[in-house]
Motif scaffolding. Structure first.
Motif, short mmCIF file in Angstrom:
data_model
loop_
_atom_site.label_atom_id
_atom_site.label_comp_id
_atom_site.label_asym_id
_atom_site.label_seq_id
_atom_site.Cartn_x
_atom_site.Cartn_y
_atom_site.Cartn_z
N GLN A 1 0.86 -1.27 0.09
CA GLN A 1 -0.06 0.00 0.12
C GLN A 1 0.92 1.21 -0.02
O GLN A 1 0.72 2.26 -0.64
CB GLN A 1 -0.99 0.12 1.05
CG GLN A 1 -2.12 -1.02 1.13
CD GLN A 1 -3.10 -1.10 2.57
OE1 GLN A 1 -2.53 -0.84 3.50
NE2 GLN A 1 -4.22 -1.74 2.14
N TRP B 1 -8.31 -1.24 -4.58
CA TRP B 1 -7.59 -0.17 -3.57
C TRP B 1 -6.82 0.71 -4.48
O TRP B 1 -6.88 1.97 -4.00
CB TRP B 1 -6.76 -1.12 -2.83
CG TRP B 1 -5.92 -0.40 -1.54
CD1 TRP B 1 -7.00 -0.14 -0.41
CD2 TRP B 1 -4.79 0.53 -1.50
NE1 TRP B 1 -5.94 0.43 0.30
CE2 TRP B 1 -5.11 0.92 -0.15
CE3 TRP B 1 -3.86 0.81 -2.23
CZ2 TRP B 1 -4.19 1.78 0.24
CZ3 TRP B 1 -2.91 1.69 -1.94
CH2 TRP B 1 -2.85 2.06 -0.43
N ARG C 1 -7.54 4.80 -4.18
CA ARG C 1 -6.60 5.74 -3.74
C ARG C 1 -6.52 6.99 -4.79
O ARG C 1 -6.32 8.26 -4.73
CB ARG C 1 -5.18 5.15 -3.57
CG ARG C 1 -5.15 4.19 -2.53
CD ARG C 1 -5.91 4.73 -1.00
NE ARG C 1 -4.91 5.78 -0.74
CZ ARG C 1 -5.55 6.90 0.06
NH1 ARG C 1 -6.82 6.95 0.19
NH2 ARG C 1 -4.88 7.83 0.57
#
Length: 327
Positions: A222, A264, A268
């Motif tokens: 991440q 994800w 973002r």
């Protein structure tokens, strides 16, 4: 949102203890409290809203506070809180974590779980601390990653902890000079720094903090993605290769956290679009240009995703941010 100050100077001595903890319940969280100084209690609190992040500085005499399961059932903001000790000594227990804190130390805890906190005065009779509160989903880390770090002491003397602690104190000291857009940017920076601090804690001792090293890998991935979001050619396969694991293995780790890699990354990039639309400096930039900058080529698709994620179409969000009607 403006500042809020609570002082007890004008409250009769016999009423101060009760008035104080009612104020704490409104500004921070509801607890059951005890103090050897209940009869001559004194405290002061100053709070500032930075958007989703709420920052409070507290000065008070010594106390002990408990947040029980019954109080959580009655009232729960579903938030994380980060406590930074500024003066005196303090402590917090939650789950298996037990932190004894000296000045500059930090500890993260969860309002949705029972905890015990205490504070002991310094030489001048007062303890001081900062409390940062924000909803669970603002942190954008899964519960399984965060849970082992709850109630654990983190140092604020060096590195990311020192940077975060300094920023919080400066933000509070200069709150009167901040525009609404400034507060929004600071809120984002605070959350990003806290995420970096948690990543540092996990990498420092992953064997004792997280038995599952896969969770550490997810956090590292991440962080990698955040630093490479502007590379629109970045694919899940590229991400897996950069971390020397197979794509299937990485996808399985993300699924265990209730996520997908592509989802994800998309979320973002949507967040980067939201930040741009909230920033007055980008008012002259068309929305479709901002969207394309982060890989959203279809206007209709971007509008649907943005509205589903943030509750308003992009144009409405930008307009309402200028009117001060969106937090």
């Amino acid at each position: 949102m403006g500042e809020c100050v609570v002082r007890l100077d004008d409250v009769p001595a016999g009423d101060r203890f009760e008035v104080w903890w009612e104020s704490v319940a409104k500004a921070v969280v509801s607890v059951e409290a005890f103090s050897a100084h209940a009869e001559d209690f004194w405290a002061e609190m100053r709070s500032v809203d930075l958007g989703p992040v709420h920052l409070t500085r507290v000065s008070c005499v010594g106390f002990e506070a408990h947040r029980s399961a019954s109080r959580i059932r009655r009232s729960d903001p579903e938030a994380y809180q980060l406590s930074v000790t500024v003066g005196g000594r303090s402590g917090l227990e939650q789950g298996h974590g037990q932190a004894v804190l000296a000045p500059t130390d930090l500890v993260l805890y969860d309002t949705s779980r029972p905890f015990k906190a205490w504070s002991a005065a310094d030489g001048d009779g007062l303890s001081e601390g900062l409390i940062v509160q924000f909803p669970h989903d603002v942190l954008r880390l899964s519960e399984t990653i965060v849970k082992p770090l709850l109630g654990r002491r983190m140092s604020g003397r060096h590195g990311v902890g020192a940077i975060l602690g300094g920023l919080l104190q400066q933000s509070l000291s200069n709150a009167g000079h901040l525009l609404a857009a400034d507060r929004g940017r600071l809120s984002t920076i605070v959350v990003d720094l806290l995420t970096a601090l948690l990543a540092h804690e996990l990498e420092k001792d992953p064997d004792t903090l997280l038995p599952d090293s896969g969770q550490v890998l997810v956090l590292r991935v991440q962080d990698f993605v955040e630093r490479h979001l502007d590379d629109l050619s970045l694919s899940p396969a590229d991400i897996a290769a950069a971390h020397h694991v197979s794509l299937r293995h990485l996808q399985r780790l993300f699924l265990q956290e209730g996520l997908t890699i592509s989802g994800w990354v998309r979320d973002r990039r949507l967040e980067r679009c939201r930040r741009a639309l909230a920033d007055p400096l980008t008012d002259s930039v068309p929305i479709n240009v901002i969207a394309a900058r982060w890989g959203f080529i279809s206007d209709a698709h971007f509008n649907r995703l943005f509205r589903r994620t943030f509750g308003l179409p992009p144009a409405s969000y930008r307009r309402h941010m200028r009117d001060g009607r969106v937090r």
